[in-house]
Motif scaffolding. Structure first.
Motif, PDB file in Angstrom:
ATOM      1  N   ALA A 162      27.676  46.789  92.398  1.00  0.00           N
ATOM      2  CA  ALA A 162      26.904  45.644  91.776  1.00  0.00           C
ATOM      3  C   ALA A 162      27.043  44.201  92.512  1.00  0.00           C
ATOM      4  CB  ALA A 162      27.324  45.323  90.250  1.00  0.00           C
ATOM      5  N   MET A 163      28.000  43.771  93.298  1.00  0.00           N
ATOM      6  CA  MET A 163      28.079  42.940  94.046  1.00  0.00           C
ATOM      7  C   MET A 163      27.310  43.197  95.229  1.00  0.00           C
ATOM      8  SD  MET A 163      32.219  41.660  93.690  1.00  0.00           S
ATOM      9  CE  MET A 163      31.786  40.227  94.702  1.00  0.00           C
ATOM     10  N   LEU A 164      27.492  44.317  95.862  1.00  0.00           N
ATOM     11  CA  LEU A 164      26.522  44.603  96.824  1.00  0.00           C
ATOM     12  C   LEU A 164      24.908  44.553  96.534  1.00  0.00           C
ATOM     13  CD1 LEU A 164      25.787  45.730  99.772  1.00  0.00           C
ATOM     14  CD2 LEU A 164      26.266  48.012  98.770  1.00  0.00           C
ATOM     15  N   GLU A 165      24.570  45.087  95.490  1.00  0.00           N
ATOM     16  CA  GLU A 165      23.061  44.987  94.870  1.00  0.00           C
ATOM     17  C   GLU A 165      22.756  43.548  94.828  1.00  0.00           C
ATOM     18  OE1 GLU A 165      23.135  47.310  91.760  1.00  0.00           O
ATOM     19  OE2 GLU A 165      23.158  49.133  92.674  1.00  0.00           O
ATOM     20  N   ALA A 166      23.666  42.580  94.221  1.00  0.00           N
ATOM     21  CA  ALA A 166      23.429  41.268  94.001  1.00  0.00           C
ATOM     22  C   ALA A 166      23.063  40.517  95.685  1.00  0.00           C
ATOM     23  CB  ALA A 166      24.595  40.613  93.516  1.00  0.00           C
ATOM     24  N   ALA A 167      24.156  41.011  96.571  1.00  0.00           N
ATOM     25  CA  ALA A 167      23.737  40.386  97.986  1.00  0.00           C
ATOM     26  C   ALA A 167      22.326  40.796  98.357  1.00  0.00           C
ATOM     27  CB  ALA A 167      25.124  40.811  98.783  1.00  0.00           C
ATOM     28  N   GLY A 169      19.668  41.548  96.582  1.00  0.00           N
ATOM     29  CA  GLY A 169      18.830  40.859  95.934  1.00  0.00           C
ATOM     30  C   GLY A 169      18.577  39.511  96.729  1.00  0.00           C
ATOM     31  N   HIS A 170      19.899  38.740  96.986  1.00  0.00           N
ATOM     32  CA  HIS A 170      19.713  37.489  97.572  1.00  0.00           C
ATOM     33  C   HIS A 170      19.227  37.416  98.880  1.00  0.00           C
ATOM     34  CE1 HIS A 170      21.570  35.175  94.445  1.00  0.00           C
ATOM     35  NE2 HIS A 170      22.750  35.757  94.358  1.00  0.00           N
ATOM     36  N   ALA A 171      19.415  38.601  99.558  1.00  0.00           N
ATOM     37  CA  ALA A 171      18.862  38.720 101.117  1.00  0.00           C
ATOM     38  C   ALA A 171      17.405  39.051 100.957  1.00  0.00           C
ATOM     39  CB  ALA A 171      19.539  39.827 101.838  1.00  0.00           C
ATOM     40  N   ALA A 172      16.954  39.683 100.142  1.00  0.00           N
ATOM     41  CA  ALA A 172      15.656  39.804  99.971  1.00  0.00           C
ATOM     42  C   ALA A 172      14.944  38.836  99.179  1.00  0.00           C
ATOM     43  CB  ALA A 172      15.102  41.180  98.767  1.00  0.00           C
ATOM     44  N   ALA A 173      15.611  37.911  98.522  1.00  0.00           N
ATOM     45  CA  ALA A 173      14.900  36.690  98.163  1.00  0.00           C
ATOM     46  C   ALA A 173      14.707  35.745  99.188  1.00  0.00           C
ATOM     47  CB  ALA A 173      15.804  35.940  97.097  1.00  0.00           C
ATOM     48  N   GLU A 174      15.610  35.621  99.973  1.00  0.00           N
ATOM     49  CA  GLU A 174      15.426  34.623 101.088  1.00  0.00           C
ATOM     50  C   GLU A 174      14.609  35.039 102.202  1.00  0.00           C
ATOM     51  OE1 GLU A 174      17.027  31.826 101.849  1.00  0.00           O
ATOM     52  OE2 GLU A 174      18.660  32.113 100.349  1.00  0.00           O
ATOM     53  N   GLU A 175      14.542  36.506 102.185  1.00  0.00           N
ATOM     54  CA  GLU A 175      13.343  36.875 103.314  1.00  0.00           C
ATOM     55  C   GLU A 175      11.967  36.369 102.475  1.00  0.00           C
ATOM     56  OE1 GLU A 175      11.969  40.993 105.260  1.00  0.00           O
ATOM     57  OE2 GLU A 175      13.232  41.099 103.804  1.00  0.00           O
ATOM     58  N   TYR A 310      13.354  38.853  92.861  1.00  0.00           N
ATOM     59  CA  TYR A 310      14.504  39.082  93.682  1.00  0.00           C
ATOM     60  C   TYR A 310      15.662  38.540  93.096  1.00  0.00           C
ATOM     61  CZ  TYR A 310      12.360  42.446  96.895  1.00  0.00           C
ATOM     62  OH  TYR A 310      11.782  43.279  97.616  1.00  0.00           O
ATOM     63  N   ARG A 311      15.587  37.025  92.826  1.00  0.00           N
ATOM     64  CA  ARG A 311      16.818  36.165  92.233  1.00  0.00           C
ATOM     65  C   ARG A 311      17.264  36.768  90.989  1.00  0.00           C
ATOM     66  NH1 ARG A 311      19.027  33.646  96.584  1.00  0.00           N
ATOM     67  NH2 ARG A 311      17.491  32.257  97.582  1.00  0.00           N
ATOM     68  N   ALA A 312      16.160  37.162  89.942  1.00  0.00           N
ATOM     69  CA  ALA A 312      16.376  37.539  88.935  1.00  0.00           C
ATOM     70  C   ALA A 312      17.142  39.063  88.914  1.00  0.00           C
ATOM     71  CB  ALA A 312      15.058  37.830  87.790  1.00  0.00           C
ATOM     72  N   HIS A 313      16.547  39.688  89.565  1.00  0.00           N
ATOM     73  CA  HIS A 313      17.575  41.078  89.998  1.00  0.00           C
ATOM     74  C   HIS A 313      19.061  40.897  90.529  1.00  0.00           C
ATOM     75  CE1 HIS A 313      13.686  43.781  90.672  1.00  0.00           C
ATOM     76  NE2 HIS A 313      13.785  43.431  89.223  1.00  0.00           N
ATOM     77  N   ALA A 314      19.012  39.970  91.386  1.00  0.00           N
ATOM     78  CA  ALA A 314      20.546  39.649  91.748  1.00  0.00           C
ATOM     79  C   ALA A 314      21.362  39.013  90.689  1.00  0.00           C
ATOM     80  CB  ALA A 314      20.408  38.628  92.938  1.00  0.00           C
ATOM     81  N   ALA A 315      20.704  38.092  89.838  1.00  0.00           N
ATOM     82  CA  ALA A 315      21.393  37.760  88.663  1.00  0.00           C
ATOM     83  C   ALA A 315      21.596  38.761  87.718  1.00  0.00           C
ATOM     84  CB  ALA A 315      20.518  36.446  87.880  1.00  0.00           C
ATOM     85  N   SER A 316      21.118  39.808  87.634  1.00  0.00           N
ATOM     86  CA  SER A 316      21.381  40.985  86.677  1.00  0.00           C
ATOM     87  C   SER A 316      22.522  41.439  86.899  1.00  0.00           C
ATOM     88  CB  SER A 316      20.220  41.837  86.505  1.00  0.00           C
ATOM     89  OG  SER A 316      19.917  42.455  87.507  1.00  0.00           O
ATOM     90  N   ARG A 317      22.682  42.009  88.513  1.00  0.00           N
ATOM     91  CA  ARG A 317      24.013  42.370  89.105  1.00  0.00           C
ATOM     92  C   ARG A 317      25.035  41.477  88.858  1.00  0.00           C
ATOM     93  NH1 ARG A 317      23.341  47.057  88.593  1.00  0.00           N
ATOM     94  NH2 ARG A 317      22.137  46.127  86.778  1.00  0.00           N
ATOM     95  N   LEU A 318      24.802  40.403  88.968  1.00  0.00           N
ATOM     96  CA  LEU A 318      26.233  39.543  88.667  1.00  0.00           C
ATOM     97  C   LEU A 318      26.587  39.276  87.278  1.00  0.00           C
ATOM     98  CD1 LEU A 318      25.443  36.297  91.115  1.00  0.00           C
ATOM     99  CD2 LEU A 318      26.685  38.305  91.380  1.00  0.00           C
ATOM    100  N   VAL A 319      25.623  39.675  86.250  1.00  0.00           N
ATOM    101  CA  VAL A 319      26.100  40.237  84.779  1.00  0.00           C
ATOM    102  C   VAL A 319      27.036  41.379  84.786  1.00  0.00           C
ATOM    103  CG1 VAL A 319      25.272  40.620  82.726  1.00  0.00           C
ATOM    104  CG2 VAL A 319      23.949  38.855  83.973  1.00  0.00           C
TER     105      VAL A 319
END
Length: 502
Positions: A162-167, A169-175, A310-319
């Motif tokens: 999940a931490m990898l998926e959050a990362a 998601g953050h990378a995709a959001a930055e892109e 993508y930010r929302a997807h990353a936040a869901s993984r951090l949950v």
């Protein structure tokens, strides 16, 4: 025999109690409130029905080339290489991509080598010396060489994944946010260029108006000296001339502001914009892209909307990560190597001892850590992550509604500026006919120079207004391109976001 039965029974009871405590501790996770829900993209059927010119495609990636201005193309190309804001966004993207590698490493075992050499004197008054008087005060050398040590955490609950998926998601959001910065930069340059170009053309018109006012002032002064008029026409002509001159200075100042802005956006100093607008030709598009099923395609073509998702997807993984903190952590550590200890006066023998077969050592240590009492920390972290997820979803919903509004506004502005332009061109043509008629009357001796100049003045005023309307039309085209994503296309993103945060 009785003793064995009693031991087995105690073992079973202890195991049962341990399992009950184990699973009881893992199950104590607060439910929380209902998570935020994604909005469905509203339809825009009636909005699109009002647009008479509509194509079935989205803007191209290099949309600025359709305006046919080499100077504008050069400015944008230079900004894509030199603008500091775009470079900053690219650096953030590289940082996010590197963090993906950091989080991905958690799924793999850590392998390393270590070595140490310790020189120590044992205290004569310490606890160890009190229990072992024969070693009090001696000096020892202790050497350790472990060519292979490893650590591995078993990801039974999916925390590391999940931490990898959050990362990711953050990378995709930055892109996506980098693409958004690029879009804002290019559209900002286009707007500033079109406004500056209109100001340059208006400045040329005002210079002509200043010349007309100067001629009228000269004629009024001449007629006053000849006694044909009183001084009132002279005063009026002087006031009109000074007003035109002040207008010229104000437009020149606005033009300098646009030049300095363009130089800043390109990533250069103010002097870089001193000679802009040398190539004023611009092709005004007759049609603009406004595809059907626009609301469903915005997520794929709007970088800000993609970044919010993508930010929302990353936040869901951090949950998910915060939830797994309630579960036990199981890991495995081990080592293989050599260690030896000798008295300090025999240090020359340490190397022989250290690399002998009798000094070979290894170890394997499975570990289990389970949270029993954290003072509310775990529940607080889970609540914070759930709140962050809700905020991210609501930000996506807000971005979606704002995107729909921008599209509707830009479509309306594009349609309106086209209609106003057509009407104003007819007005300019009508005033031009009056000016040509005044020149004919001058040739035939029916009017003097003053009438020709007075008929030319409203023509110039409407041409001045026409330049502003042309700028508005071009800016409306840029606004529409920006609202449609400016050529951004992300086919990998989901068309409909998931509703379940965990």
């Amino acid at each position: 025999m009785r003793s064995r039965v009693t031991t087995a029974r105690r073992l079973r009871i202890g195991l049962g109690i341990g399992c009950a405590l184990f699973f009881g501790g893992c199950a104590w996770i607060p439910k929380g409130d209902q998570p935020a829900q994604y909005l469905e993209a509203p339809e825009m059927t009636e909005t699109l029905a009002e647009v008479t010119s509509r194509l079935q495609n989205w803007p191209a990636d290099r949309w600025w080339e359709q305006f046919g201005n080499p100077e504008l193309n050069g400015l944008i190309e230079q900004s894509l290489n030199d603008n500091p804001g775009l470079k900053h966004a690219a650096a953030r993207l590289r940082q996010a991509t590197s963090l993906v590698k950091v989080e991905g490493a958690r799924l793999l075992p850590f392998l390393e080598a270590d070595a140490s050499l310790t020189y120590e004197r044992i205290s004569q008054h310490g606890v160890f010396a009190a229990l072992n008087p024969e070693v009090a005060g001696i000096r020892i050398m202790y050497g350790i060489i472990n060519p292979l040590s490893f650590r591995y955490e078993f990801d039974f609950w999916g925390k590391n994944r999940a931490m990898l998926e959050a990362a990711l998601g953050h990378a995709a959001a930055e892109e996506a946010e980098t693409a958004e910065v690029r879009l804002r930069l290019t559209t900002g340059i286009a707007r500033a260029y079109f406004r500056g170009q209109a100001l340059q053309q208006q400045l040329d018109i005002v210079k002509t108006i200043v010349g007309i006012r100067r001629e009228l002032k000269t004629l009024a002064e001449t007629r006053f000296r000849l006694g044909l008029d009183n001084d009132q026409p002279v005063k009026i002509a002087v006031a009109d001339y000074e007003a035109a001159f002040k207008r010229q200075a104000a437009i020149r100042d606005q033009l300098d502001v646009q030049r300095h802005l363009l130089a800043r956006l390109v990533g250069k100093g103010p002097d870089e914009g001193a000679h802009l607008f040398a190539k004023p030709k611009v092709i005004v598009p007759s049609q603009m892209a406004a595809p059907d099923h626009l609301s469903l395609g915005l997520l794929v073509h709007r970088p800000d909307l993609a970044a919010a998702l993508y930010r929302a997807h990353a936040a869901s993984r951090l949950v998910r990560v915060a939830t797994t903190q309630f579960y036990p952590t199981i890991d495995l550590t081990g080592f293989v190597g050599f260690n030896a200890l000798t008295l300090a006066k025999g240090t020359d023998k340490l190397a022989n001892f250290l690399f002998s077969g009798q000094s070979f050592t290894y170890g394997l240590a499975p570990g289990l850590r389970m949270p029993w009492f954290e003072g509310g920390r775990l529940r607080g972290e889970l609540g914070a992550q759930r709140a962050e997820y809700d905020a991210a979803v609501e930000l996506y919903n807000d971005t979606l509604l704002e995107a729909m509004r921008e599209v509707a506004d830009s479509l309306s502005a594009w349609q309106t500026t086209n209609e106003i332009m057509a009407s104003h061109k007819r007005l300019v043509a009508s005033l031009g006919d009056d000016w040509r008629l005044a020149k004919v009357r001058l040739v035939n001796g029916l009017d003097d120079d003053r009438e020709v100049l007075r008929h030319r003045y409203p023509v110039l005023e409407q041409e001045y207004a026409l330049r502003a309307l042309e700028s508005d039309q071009l800016v409306a085209a840029v606004d529409l391109i920006e609202s449609l994503g400016g050529g951004y296309h992300n086919p990998d993103i989901e068309k409909r976001p998931k509703q379940n945060p965990s």
